[in-house]
Scaffold this motif. Sequence first.
Motif, PDB file in Angstrom:
ATOM      1  N   SER A   1       0.826  -1.221   0.000  1.00  0.00           N
ATOM      2  CA  SER A   1       0.000   0.000   0.000  1.00  0.00           C
ATOM      3  C   SER A   1       0.852   1.260   0.000  1.00  0.00           C
ATOM      4  O   SER A   1       0.579   2.209  -0.752  1.00  0.00           O
ATOM      5  CB  SER A   1      -0.946  -0.006   1.212  1.00  0.00           C
ATOM      6  N   LEU A   2       1.879   1.309   0.831  1.00  0.00           N
ATOM      7  CA  LEU A   2       2.742   2.484   0.893  1.00  0.00           C
ATOM      8  C   LEU A   2       3.467   2.697  -0.430  1.00  0.00           C
ATOM      9  O   LEU A   2       3.502   3.817  -0.962  1.00  0.00           O
ATOM     10  CB  LEU A   2       3.741   2.329   2.039  1.00  0.00           C
ATOM     11  N   THR A   3       4.046   1.642  -0.962  1.00  0.00           N
ATOM     12  CA  THR A   3       4.778   1.748  -2.227  1.00  0.00           C
ATOM     13  C   THR A   3       3.868   2.246  -3.343  1.00  0.00           C
ATOM     14  O   THR A   3       4.232   3.150  -4.112  1.00  0.00           O
ATOM     15  CB  THR A   3       5.377   0.388  -2.623  1.00  0.00           C
ATOM     16  N   MET A   4       2.675   1.674  -3.454  1.00  0.00           N
ATOM     17  CA  MET A   4       1.772   2.042  -4.531  1.00  0.00           C
ATOM     18  C   MET A   4       1.249   3.471  -4.372  1.00  0.00           C
ATOM     19  O   MET A   4       1.085   4.193  -5.360  1.00  0.00           O
ATOM     20  CB  MET A   4       0.608   1.057  -4.601  1.00  0.00           C
ATOM     21  N   ALA A   5       0.999   3.887  -3.142  1.00  0.00           N
ATOM     22  CA  ALA A   5       0.520   5.247  -2.927  1.00  0.00           C
ATOM     23  C   ALA A   5       1.543   6.269  -3.411  1.00  0.00           C
ATOM     24  O   ALA A   5       1.199   7.255  -4.070  1.00  0.00           O
ATOM     25  CB  ALA A   5       0.206   5.465  -1.439  1.00  0.00           C
ATOM     26  N   VAL A   6       2.814   6.033  -3.090  1.00  0.00           N
ATOM     27  CA  VAL A   6       3.871   6.948  -3.522  1.00  0.00           C
ATOM     28  C   VAL A   6       4.071   6.862  -5.041  1.00  0.00           C
ATOM     29  O   VAL A   6       4.163   7.887  -5.720  1.00  0.00           O
ATOM     30  CB  VAL A   6       5.188   6.646  -2.786  1.00  0.00           C
TER      31      VAL A   6
END
Length: 222
Positions: free
Chosen positions: A82-87
């Motif tokens: 989730s963090l990787t994709m959000a950025v």
Amino acid sequence: MVGGGVLRECLLAADVERVVSIGRSALLLDHPKLVQVVRPNFATDTSEITDDDLRNVDACFFSLGVSASGLSEEKYTALTYSLTMAVAKRLSRFSPQASFVYVSGAGADSSEQGSSMWARVRGKTENALLRIPFKHVHVLRPAVIQPLNNAVSKTDSYRIFDKVLSPLLTLGRKLFPSHVLTTEVIGQAMLQIARRGAPVSVLNAAAIYKVACSSVEANSKR
């Protein structure tokens, strides 16, 4: 650990004009090329990263990661996928011309169906990143890594492993340089991928080593 390696190579490279480091705490480093952006809570709130942080980026080296040990699949997915994709999705809006280089790990499961939780989540993250329309997206899957030049892992077990087995890692690197990679080699490969891309989207240790060697060879001819 890997982030420190690629940061060092960027600061040493003559063709890199500026490096923006986004992290939860400040680095103990001062360099005229380095711009530090401290966002203490961005791992749980990516809105802390501003639009201006993501504009005019030529390359993003995404090396943030955590060990799955002791984490539920939900928590590990939040910090890994989730963090990787959000950025990455926000970055693609403001810098679609960028190359995105993601540090994954050997054993990541591209099928997303295997029995290993961490491998499934890493594979899911890789697959989703490869669908984002950047200039280039490349995934690195290193296995055994030896830290050099004061690079230090934030994971306790990795630090102990590196300290205890450092002589064996050095020997292994000399005997099998394309399998036991250093943070320096990985950093050189990441920077070269940002410059020229790579023959394949997902690079194992041998492919990472080959790209790093091409970088050293190109620099020696300048």
